[in-house]
Design a protein around this motif. Structure first.
Motif, PDB file in Angstrom:
ATOM      1  N   GLY A  29       0.803  -1.228   0.000  1.00 18.55           N
ATOM      2  CA  GLY A  29       0.000   0.000   0.000  1.00 18.55           C
ATOM      3  C   GLY A  29       0.829   1.268   0.000  1.00 18.55           C
ATOM      4  N   TYR A  30       2.021   1.191   0.586  1.00 13.45           N
ATOM      5  CA  TYR A  30       2.835   2.404   0.738  1.00 13.45           C
ATOM      6  C   TYR A  30       3.134   3.090  -0.590  1.00 13.45           C
ATOM      7  N   LYS A  31       3.368   2.284  -1.637  1.00 14.66           N
ATOM      8  CA  LYS A  31       3.729   2.871  -2.934  1.00 14.66           C
ATOM      9  C   LYS A  31       2.613   3.759  -3.454  1.00 14.66           C
ATOM     10  N   LYS A  32       1.373   3.271  -3.293  1.00 13.48           N
ATOM     11  CA  LYS A  32       0.226   4.015  -3.817  1.00 13.48           C
ATOM     12  C   LYS A  32      -0.033   5.264  -2.978  1.00 13.48           C
ATOM     13  N   ALA A  33       0.134   5.139  -1.660  1.00 13.97           N
ATOM     14  CA  ALA A  33      -0.077   6.309  -0.799  1.00 13.97           C
ATOM     15  C   ALA A  33       0.973   7.375  -1.091  1.00 13.97           C
ATOM     16  N   ILE A  34       2.227   6.956  -1.239  1.00 11.02           N
ATOM     17  CA  ILE A  34       3.315   7.902  -1.521  1.00 11.02           C
ATOM     18  C   ILE A  34       3.036   8.657  -2.823  1.00 11.02           C
ATOM     19  N   ALA A  35       2.518   7.932  -3.814  1.00  7.57           N
ATOM     20  CA  ALA A  35       2.290   8.542  -5.132  1.00  7.57           C
ATOM     21  C   ALA A  35       1.293   9.702  -5.069  1.00  7.57           C
ATOM     22  N   LEU A  36       0.403   9.685  -4.085  1.00  7.63           N
ATOM     23  CA  LEU A  36      -0.655  10.696  -4.024  1.00  7.63           C
ATOM     24  C   LEU A  36      -0.243  11.961  -3.275  1.00  7.63           C
ATOM     25  N   ALA A  37       0.977  11.955  -2.681  1.00  3.36           N
ATOM     26  CA  ALA A  37       1.336  13.026  -1.742  1.00  3.36           C
ATOM     27  C   ALA A  37       2.521  13.852  -2.220  1.00  3.36           C
ATOM     28  N   ASP A  38       2.678  15.032  -1.585  1.00 10.04           N
ATOM     29  CA  ASP A  38       3.895  15.827  -1.738  1.00 10.04           C
ATOM     30  C   ASP A  38       4.866  15.533  -0.599  1.00 10.04           C
ATOM     31  N   VAL A  39       4.300  15.240   0.571  1.00  5.26           N
ATOM     32  CA  VAL A  39       5.087  15.000   1.775  1.00  5.26           C
ATOM     33  C   VAL A  39       4.631  13.673   2.373  1.00  5.26           C
ATOM     34  N   VAL A  40       5.590  12.848   2.747  1.00  2.00           N
ATOM     35  CA  VAL A  40       5.252  11.517   3.247  1.00  2.00           C
ATOM     36  C   VAL A  40       5.749  11.351   4.675  1.00  2.00           C
ATOM     37  N   ILE A  41       4.874  10.852   5.535  1.00  2.00           N
ATOM     38  CA  ILE A  41       5.241  10.569   6.922  1.00  2.00           C
ATOM     39  C   ILE A  41       5.489   9.065   7.038  1.00  2.00           C
ATOM     40  N   LEU A  42       6.729   8.682   7.359  1.00  2.83           N
ATOM     41  CA  LEU A  42       7.084   7.261   7.432  1.00  2.83           C
ATOM     42  C   LEU A  42       7.196   6.831   8.887  1.00  2.83           C
ATOM     43  N   THR A  43       6.182   6.101   9.350  1.00  5.32           N
ATOM     44  CA  THR A  43       6.098   5.776  10.774  1.00  5.32           C
ATOM     45  C   THR A  43       5.681   4.324  11.014  1.00  5.32           C
ATOM     46  N   THR A  44       6.065   3.447  10.107  1.00  5.26           N
ATOM     47  CA  THR A  44       5.821   2.023  10.357  1.00  5.26           C
ATOM     48  C   THR A  44       6.844   1.521  11.372  1.00  5.26           C
ATOM     49  N   PRO A  45       6.749   0.248  11.800  1.00  4.88           N
ATOM     50  CA  PRO A  45       7.867  -0.320  12.548  1.00  4.88           C
ATOM     51  C   PRO A  45       9.160  -0.136  11.736  1.00  4.88           C
ATOM     52  N   PRO A  46      10.296   0.085  12.418  1.00  5.16           N
ATOM     53  CA  PRO A  46      11.522   0.530  11.728  1.00  5.16           C
ATOM     54  C   PRO A  46      12.054  -0.404  10.654  1.00  5.16           C
ATOM     55  N   GLY A  47      11.771  -1.689  10.717  1.00  3.09           N
ATOM     56  CA  GLY A  47      12.283  -2.601   9.702  1.00  3.09           C
ATOM     57  C   GLY A  47      11.905  -2.216   8.284  1.00  3.09           C
ATOM     58  N   PHE A  48      10.754  -1.586   8.120  1.00  3.00           N
ATOM     59  CA  PHE A  48      10.286  -1.202   6.788  1.00  3.00           C
ATOM     60  C   PHE A  48      10.826   0.144   6.312  1.00  3.00           C
ATOM     61  N   ARG A  49      11.480   0.894   7.199  1.00  5.93           N
ATOM     62  CA  ARG A  49      11.833   2.268   6.871  1.00  5.93           C
ATOM     63  C   ARG A  49      12.735   2.368   5.631  1.00  5.93           C
ATOM     64  N   PRO A  50      13.781   1.522   5.513  1.00  2.00           N
ATOM     65  CA  PRO A  50      14.656   1.655   4.347  1.00  2.00           C
ATOM     66  C   PRO A  50      13.874   1.518   3.031  1.00  2.00           C
TER      67      PRO A  50
END
Lengths: 446, 340
Positions: A116-137
């Motif tokens: 889902g992250y790819k689609k959410a990122i595509a819709l935004a100018d600014v992205v807040i990344l706050t999942t558990p840290p393993g996914f951050r990279p």
């Protein structure tokens, strides 16, 4: 909010300085290269925000982003779990029930599962990344690839390959002039800024030693539910699995280690230590330790004794102390900043009862930097302080002396090979539901 | 085993007799002869607290425009009539508050007989275990409880009421100021000269950045300790800086601005973290969302602040105990906190 809060910035610049700075850039080559800033600078556009990772922290960060003075609105949300996303959406909506235009997330912009992250990122100018840290990279890399500005919550990885991925994406973000603000919020907190400025000015002479503490009772547990796949269980109860959390030395104690890195203006060159799980060893406590004690060595020989414990009914302490050739200093997230001479006489005592909330300040900085097109990207600090904490964990798990270069260049990945609810997890329970526990002298970490 | 059963039975009889006696006492206490200082034992524990009688009367609430350090929300001065009540001689300490916070502490401190007794107090909801060390390293035994929300302080009163049968609650702002002044019309209960403040209060000037044991300074004329300083104390009121403006004709009787919103609630007395002016009898303070800034969850805790180690509370008990229906109107429902 007071004017002081609105104008606040971590480098000591005020908002007006930001504006002046960007004015100096106008007409320069940089501005014309930007994919986005031109439109926003015209003043007609609203910044669109997506939140990826809708737990308590993601919800809080989204609210803070939406509470900045800029014209912003939340347009997309992503979380592995629909119920977490719904809770978050409901809480954010209630918070802005009197300012509804700030929350505009139609059903089609709510994304679940691992992709889902790819689609959410595509819709935004600014992205807040706050999942558990393993996914951050993974998520940070994708946000930068898509040319988005990022709020990057700490820690930013759980293993060395992840740290390197973030470092590479941070470089790429600089090239694209994307703004990245990381969530080690002590870096934006007045008590720290003011006290550390004095330490840098020599208030306690040469700094020769440091202590860092994160001692408290620990965090939530989400017990296994009937019908969960192993992957879903680990994702729900993520704090207790290393590929997701990185152990509490990484997930929480990173704050304190980062402060010492900040004061030393560098990162430890080696670490050795010990740790284990004395109390937090229940069936839903996964594989992480409940205590670590690490001796970090910096390039000039300064030793940081770093201790973190998650055990109920023991001494609570979350702070950092420094010993210098002329005095001592103690700092903590509750706004403490005390400098004494070697006899214990107080020579500086920071007082900031009505200080701004650093969790808000970090978003104010991000959105001001975007608006004014002032360079801001501290992802490298977040990546290297994450690496410091991971190096500490490598030391306690293995019982070996771990060197920075070896740690950073390690190819040992903790991540699963595939992301799916029925995919294989990096660690698996035995017949009793227990996981292999890292054991010094046996466990390989590099 | 047989002996133990008999012992249980015997203790039940004792408890029932005690309850009956105390009920009679409550009724009798409306007589002025009974209106004196007393000690309340939290039932089933060895922890007790003292209450001092505050006689009913009339006073001038707020401060004159000439008072040094005064703020606009302290006026206009106006007459207020107050019914008699008892007030905690001291701020509520961790010794008392933790029995409420941690059910296991309550169980450990209770003897076998009282443990078997199901109490209406058990139905009162309890705080979630705090995420941080809520003492902030400033001391526990004998030190004031801190960092709790107004809802948590009031729910403590509800729990204590259920446990003791005596109606305990937070003071209204008016009751608090009346009790703090103890008849004085000056900036502080002891006069206008703040150079005497160190005899009576812990402020930023003498606290070395921390709470101090309750009752370690001089009391006011009515036997109340630490009304000025140590911890700022919760009141029962919503904070409204213009609240006094309406009381221009005649005396207001037992004024209380019942809260409908989470922010702000009114606090009184100033704290170890305040300059002397904030410790004056008429000085008003109010709660702020930033006091939960380090609470990472949304909604934020109903029970705890993360950044208000300078607030606590003390309790009052009206001399005339209202009906259970009237009492119920004082308790609050939690309001969700989505951050500031």
């Amino acid at each position: 909010m007071s004017n002081k809060e609105q104008n606040y910035s971590p480098s000591g610049f005020t908002r007006r300085d930001f504006v002046k700075g960007s004015a100096a850039l106008v007409g320069g080559a940089l501005v014309s290269q930007l994919p986005f800033v031109g439109a926003y600078a015209a003043g007609s556009d609203t910044l669109k925000i997506a939140v990826v990772g809708c737990g308590g922290r993601g919800t809080g960060a989204a609210i803070q982003a939406l509470s900045t003075k800029e014209s912003v609105k939340l347009v997309a949300m992503a979380d592995a779990f629909r119920d977490r996303l719904d809770d978050s959406y409901n809480n954010i909506s209630q918070k802005f029930e009197n300012d509804k235009k700030r929350v505009d997330v139609p059903e089609k912009n709510k994304f679940t599962g691992f992709d889902g992250y790819k689609k959410a990122i595509a819709l935004a100018d600014v992205v807040i990344l706050t999942t558990p840290p393993g996914f951050r990279p993974l998520h940070f890399e994708e946000a930068v690839r898509q040319g988005k500005h990022v709020f990057l919550e700490k820690p930013v990885a759980t293993d060395a390959p992840g740290v390197r991925q973030v470092l590479a994406a941070a470089e790429e973000a600089k090239k694209k002039n994307l703004k990245v603000v990381m969530g080690l919020q002590r870096r934006y907190q007045n008590a720290y800024l003011e006290t550390i400025k004095r330490l840098n000015d020599g208030a306690i002479g040469d700094i020769v030693g440091a202590q860092a503490y994160w001692h408290n009772a620990g965090v939530w547990v989400r017990p296994r539910q009937a019908g969960q796949t192993e992957m879903e269980y680990q994702m729900r109860n993520w704090y207790y699995f290393n590929w997701l959390c990185g152990d509490h030395i990484n997930e929480q104690h990173i704050h304190n280690i980062d402060v010492v890195n900040w004061v030393k203006n560098g990162y430890p060159v080696s670490a050795q230590g010990m740790g284990g799980r004395q109390v937090r060893n229940g069936i839903d406590h996964g594989e992480i330790y409940d205590h670590h004690f690490v001796e970090f060595t910096y390039a000039d020989g300064t030793i940081l004794n770093s201790q973190c414990r998650h055990i109920p009914n023991t001494m609570n302490r979350v702070e950092e102390t420094f010993s210098g050739s002329k005095g001592r200093a103690t700092l903590s997230g509750d706004g403490k900043g005390i400098i004494t001479d070697l006899k214990g006489n107080v020579i500086y005592n920071y007082r900031g009862k009505d200080d701004p909330n650093p969790y808000q300040t970090e978003h104010d900085i991000l959105f001001a930097a975007i608006r004014d097109n002032k360079p801001y990207n501290n992802a490298e600090i977040a990546a290297k302080s994450t690496m410091s904490a991971i190096m500490g964990r490598m030391a306690t798990y293995s019982g070996q002396v771990i060197k920075w270069e070896d740690a950073l260049n390690s190819d040992m990945s903790l991540m699963p090979k595939a992301f799916a609810w029925d995919a294989e997890t990096p660690t698996k329970p035995d017949a009793e539901g227990r996981y292999p526990i890292p054991t010094p002298g046996i466990t390989k970490v590099i | 085993m047989q002996f133990k059963k008999k012992y249980y039975l015997l203790s039940w009889v004792v408890i029932i007799v005690l309850i009956k006696v105390s009920v009679v006492k409550v009724t009798a206490q409306t007589a002025s002869a009974e209106f004196k200082q007393y000690k309340e034992l939290i039932p089933g524990t060895s922890v007790s607290f003292e209450l001092a009688p505050v006689p009913g009367g009339e006073f001038l609430m707020g401060s004159p425009a000439t008072e040094v350090g005064r703020k606009d929300d302290e006026g206009p001065q106006h007459k207020v009539k107050i019914e008699p009540f008892w007030m905690g001689s001291h701020e509520v300490s961790w010794d008392e508050f933790e029995i409420f916070v941690y059910r296991e502490i309550e169980k450990q401190s209770m003897n076998a007989s009282s443990m078997n007794k199901t109490s209406t107090a058990d139905a009162v909801s309890r705080p979630s275990p705090p995420y941080l060390d809520m003492t902030f390293g400033m001391g526990k035994n004998g030190f004031p409880a801190i960092n709790m929300t107004q809802f948590a302080a009031l729910t403590y009163c509800k729990w204590l009421t259920a446990k003791t049968g005596h109606f305990y609650r937070l003071p209204t702002e008016a009751e608090w100021e009346y009790a703090c002044r103890a008849g004085a019309t000056t900036a502080y209960a002891f006069g206008d000269d703040k150079s005497n403040l160190d005899d009576y209060a812990w402020s930023y000037n003498n606290s070395q950045a921390g709470t101090k044991k309750v009752g370690s300074k001089k009391p006011n004329a009515w036997g109340l300790y630490d009304m000025h300083g140590n911890v700022a104390e919760w009141t029962l009121d919503q904070y409204n800086p213009e609240y006094y403006a309406q009381f221009t004709k005649g005396a207001a009787t037992n004024p209380w601005l019942k809260p409908t919103k989470l922010y702000a609630h009114a606090l009184r007395g100033g704290s170890w973290d305040d300059d002397p002016a904030a410790l004056r009898s008429a000085a008003r303070q109010f709660s702020k969302p930033v006091w939960k800034q380090r609470d990472p969850q949304i909604p934020k805790s109903q029970w705890w602040f993360t950044d208000a180690p300078f607030i606590g509370f003390r309790i009052v008990r009206p001399l005339k105990q209202p009906s259970p229906e009237e009492i119920a109107k004082y308790w609050a429902e939690p309001i969700k906190d989505f951050g500031g």
